[in-house]
Design a protein around this motif. Structure first.
Motif, PDB file in Angstrom:
ATOM      1  N   GLU A 157      31.063 -18.768  -9.928  1.00 26.81           N
ATOM      2  CA  GLU A 157      29.662 -18.271 -10.732  1.00 26.81           C
ATOM      3  C   GLU A 157      28.816 -18.416 -11.481  1.00 26.81           C
ATOM      4  N   ALA A 158      29.280 -19.770 -11.879  1.00 20.02           N
ATOM      5  CA  ALA A 158      28.528 -20.529 -13.005  1.00 20.02           C
ATOM      6  C   ALA A 158      29.316 -22.363 -13.185  1.00 20.02           C
ATOM      7  N   PRO A 159      27.922 -23.227 -12.927  1.00 25.16           N
ATOM      8  CA  PRO A 159      28.531 -24.109 -13.225  1.00 25.16           C
ATOM      9  C   PRO A 159      29.745 -24.433 -14.239  1.00 25.16           C
ATOM     10  N   VAL A 160      30.443 -25.530 -13.834  1.00 30.91           N
ATOM     11  CA  VAL A 160      31.955 -25.915 -14.914  1.00 30.91           C
ATOM     12  C   VAL A 160      31.460 -27.176 -15.589  1.00 30.91           C
ATOM     13  N   PRO A 161      31.395 -26.204 -17.123  1.00 26.70           N
ATOM     14  CA  PRO A 161      31.207 -27.967 -17.307  1.00 26.70           C
ATOM     15  C   PRO A 161      31.767 -28.924 -17.540  1.00 26.70           C
ATOM     16  N   GLU A 162      31.393 -30.643 -16.684  1.00 27.60           N
ATOM     17  CA  GLU A 162      31.959 -31.559 -16.670  1.00 27.60           C
ATOM     18  C   GLU A 162      33.194 -32.070 -17.553  1.00 27.60           C
ATOM     19  N   ALA A 163      32.996 -31.587 -18.651  1.00 32.80           N
ATOM     20  CA  ALA A 163      33.429 -31.828 -20.312  1.00 32.80           C
ATOM     21  C   ALA A 163      34.749 -31.492 -19.665  1.00 32.80           C
ATOM     22  N   LEU A 164      34.846 -29.934 -19.665  1.00 34.61           N
ATOM     23  CA  LEU A 164      35.537 -28.853 -19.465  1.00 34.61           C
ATOM     24  C   LEU A 164      36.993 -29.793 -18.128  1.00 34.61           C
ATOM     25  N   LEU A 165      36.127 -29.766 -17.131  1.00 32.28           N
ATOM     26  CA  LEU A 165      36.586 -30.421 -16.089  1.00 32.28           C
ATOM     27  C   LEU A 165      37.458 -31.533 -16.455  1.00 32.28           C
ATOM     28  N   THR A 166      36.733 -32.316 -17.074  1.00 29.11           N
ATOM     29  CA  THR A 166      37.563 -34.275 -17.192  1.00 29.11           C
ATOM     30  C   THR A 166      38.857 -33.277 -18.310  1.00 29.11           C
ATOM     31  N   GLU A 167      39.200 -32.899 -19.032  1.00 32.98           N
ATOM     32  CA  GLU A 167      39.940 -32.642 -20.305  1.00 32.98           C
ATOM     33  C   GLU A 167      41.178 -31.645 -19.430  1.00 32.98           C
ATOM     34  N   LEU A 168      40.538 -30.679 -18.164  1.00 36.76           N
ATOM     35  CA  LEU A 168      41.340 -29.814 -17.222  1.00 36.76           C
ATOM     36  C   LEU A 168      42.261 -30.889 -16.586  1.00 36.76           C
ATOM     37  N   LEU A 169      41.550 -32.611 -15.532  1.00 43.51           N
ATOM     38  CA  LEU A 169      41.996 -32.767 -15.079  1.00 43.51           C
ATOM     39  C   LEU A 169      43.178 -33.798 -15.923  1.00 43.51           C
ATOM     40  N   ALA A 170      42.818 -34.226 -16.786  1.00 43.12           N
ATOM     41  CA  ALA A 170      43.197 -34.976 -17.790  1.00 43.12           C
ATOM     42  C   ALA A 170      44.557 -34.347 -18.897  1.00 43.12           C
ATOM     43  N   LEU A 227      35.367 -24.907  -7.826  1.00 40.30           N
ATOM     44  CA  LEU A 227      35.859 -23.994  -9.104  1.00 40.30           C
ATOM     45  C   LEU A 227      35.102 -23.185  -9.768  1.00 40.30           C
ATOM     46  N   SER A 228      33.275 -24.209  -9.984  1.00 39.52           N
ATOM     47  CA  SER A 228      32.029 -23.134  -9.706  1.00 39.52           C
ATOM     48  C   SER A 228      32.013 -22.157  -8.842  1.00 39.52           C
ATOM     49  N   SER A 229      32.112 -22.508  -8.309  1.00 37.72           N
ATOM     50  CA  SER A 229      31.947 -21.577  -7.026  1.00 37.72           C
ATOM     51  C   SER A 229      32.090 -20.140  -8.012  1.00 37.72           C
ATOM     52  N   LEU A 230      34.255 -20.381  -7.893  1.00 36.45           N
ATOM     53  CA  LEU A 230      35.285 -19.020  -8.401  1.00 36.45           C
ATOM     54  C   LEU A 230      34.408 -18.969  -9.535  1.00 36.45           C
TER      55      LEU A 230
END
Ligand SMILES: Cc1cc2nc3c(=O)[nH]c(=O)nc-3n(C[C@H](O)[C@H](O)[C@H](O)COP(=O)(O)O)c2cc1C
Length: 488
Positions: free
Chosen positions: A69-82, A64-67
């Motif tokens: 072109e910037a690091p996706v914040p960990e908190a956002l990813l954790t929430e998304l996966l949840a 997702l970070s590569s798509l």
């Protein structure tokens, strides 16, 4: 994300998701909608696309970070996966996805379709049967063909639909006799009041009723009609006759019977259940009326990756290891018979202890697999069916790990007679079977009391110990290990 560790995740086979413009909606298991707009919608779609293959949360983060072109914040990813996991859109991936063999695999099923509105669901049912490895033929009444075109079933089964008593070649058996003999299971889905009446009174003027009357296979009838017809005294009498004759009659469901005008529809008891429910009932009928045939076991071994068959684990259960160790210590070189050896777990463990081993199975594919393992050359591998065994000999130890519980109760006598015949005086019989609480594995479990009194015939039950057998998931099913000793 740290909480998810290295666990791999995968997109669920089926999910409730919709896109519109730059908005994605996921429906949770509770029916609640989670709506993602703009960038979040893009993240959800990218995550679902990437997770078509099993990946870790770390891999997903990198993707997702590569798509973006910037690091996706960990908190956002954790929430998304949840959210994705909470809605069931993404699930943990299991390397050895359990696949309890369905009793439909390899079985020949005749689906007889009659002229009720629910015949429109019959193609879906045929598709599910085929997906479970059943071989399917379809017979239709003329009224059924007014609702569904035979071509639909022909496209699914790649076989001609049977439509008439009179369609056969002069040098072949009549279609209803050929089909009745071919079928291992007959399903009338849906069954009209008219066809129910024909079957009840043995009227063979039409192909479907003739097949049902001519077959020796179990017959499952799924009546489908509006509630007025379903409660008519004549229909109730006919259904009672079917039950009395040993047919399996499916209970109707509460549905909106479409024979009614749309404006007058209301929930009523009468329509046949949905295909998925009928499939589960058929699996039950097969389990209780006949155990898997040698041919269907062969299909299980051929059609399933070996690592997906829970009982093929190479490590033998501790309680059976103790039995083999004691035998090797007390009677070096003793003759061992392993019934239903499968991948040879017991036989190979016995051979590695210097015991002289004969191992049998109905499946040549299983034997072929077993005979390629280390120590395999020390075992005599034989294709044999415990229900009609050709074996001769006298064995000091007869072991059955998970074969006896596959036989339906009516077939246990054959097993018992085999063991009586093949156990040497003072010999030991060890059978490991699912305990009575394990009702979801397609086996016929035993209680402790069943086992204590099971063998008879000059055998004394020495013990019934509690243990487990390898299972389709981390939870190993409860099992008993029964030991019986033959008198000298
Ligand atoms: C639109 C329509 C819907 C029907 N739905 C049903 C039904 O759901 N159940 C039923 O028993 N008969 C239903 N029938 C009546 C049967 O089609 C009729 O009794 C026919 O003779 C059944 O013949 P078969 O059993 O040989 O298929 C329906 C008839 C029509 C015209």
């Amino acid at each position: 994300m740290a909480g998810l560790g290295a666990q791999r995740l995968v997109r669920a086979d089926s999910l409730r998701a919709l896109d519109r413009g730059r908005q994605t909606t996921l429906l949770g298991r509770d029916g609640a909608a989670r709506v993602f707009d703009e960038d979040s919608s893009g993240l959800v779609r990218a995550a679902l696309a990437f997770l078509r293959e099993p990946r870790s949360a770390q891999e997903l983060s990198a993707q997702l970070s590569s798509l973006a072109e910037a690091p996706v914040p960990e908190a956002l990813l954790t929430e998304l996966l949840a959210v994705l996991m909470d809605t069931g859109a993404v699930v943990p991936w299991r390397a050895q996805e359990p696949r309890t063999p369905t009793p439909l695999a390899g079985r020949r099923v005749l689906v007889a379709v009659t002229g009720a509105v629910a015949s429109v669901d019959a193609p879906a049912l045929v598709r599910m049967l085929l997906a479970r490895g059943a071989s399917v033929r379809v017979a239709m009444t003329p009224s059924a063909r007014r609702f569904v075109r035979p071509r639909c079933f022909e496209a699914l089964t790649h076989a001609a639909v049977y439509k008439s008593l009179w369609g056969g070649a002069p040098d072949a058996p009549a279609p209803h006799i050929a089909l009745a003999r071919w079928a291992e299971l007959v399903l009338v889905y849906p069954a009209t009041a008219t066809t129910v009446a024909r079957i009840a009174r043995g009227d063979c003027d039409e192909l479907v009723a003739a097949c049902v009357c001519a077959t020796r296979a179990p017959v499952v009838v799924a009546p489908s009609m509006n509630d007025a017809m379903a409660t008519a005294p004549a229909v109730l009498r006919n259904l009672e006759a079917l039950r009395e004759d040993g047919r399996w009659v499916v209970h109707p469901t509460l549905g909106h019977e479409v024979a009614e005008h749309p404006s007058e529809r209301r929930g009523m008891l009468g329509p046949a259940p949905a295909p998925q429910v009928v499939i589960e009932l058929l699996e039950h009928v097969l389990r209780v009326s006949s155990p898997p045939s040698p041919r269907s076991w062969e299909d299980v071994w051929r059609g399933t990756p070996v690592e997906a068959l829970p009982w093929t684990v190479a490590t033998l259960d501790e309680d059976l290891v103790a039995v083999l160790d004691a035998t090797a210590r007390e009677r070096p070189g003793a003759r061992v018979l392993d019934l239903g050896t499968g991948a040879g777990t017991v036989a190979l463990a016995a051979a590695s202890r210097g015991l002289s081993v004969v191992a049998t199975d109905v499946s040549s594919t299983a034997l072929d697999l077993a005979s390629r393992a280390p120590f395999a050359e020390r075992v005599t591998w034989l294709q044999d069916d415990v229900r009609q065994s050709q074996l001769r000999g006298a064995f000091d130890l007869v072991v059955d790990r998970g074969c006896l519980h596959l036989l339906c109760p009516a077939e246990r006598d054959a097993w018992r007679r085999l063991v009586w015949r093949l156990t040497a005086p003072a010999g030991l019989v060890a059978a490991k079977v699912h305990a009575e609480t394990e009702t979801t594995h397609g086996t016929f479990p035993f209680s402790r009391q069943d086992l204590e009194g099971f063998l008879g015939g000059g055998f004394v039950c020495e013990s019934v110990g509690e243990g487990t057998l390898p299972g389709p998931d981390e939870r190993a099913p409860r099992a008993y290990l029964a030991l019986w000793r033959r008198a000298r």
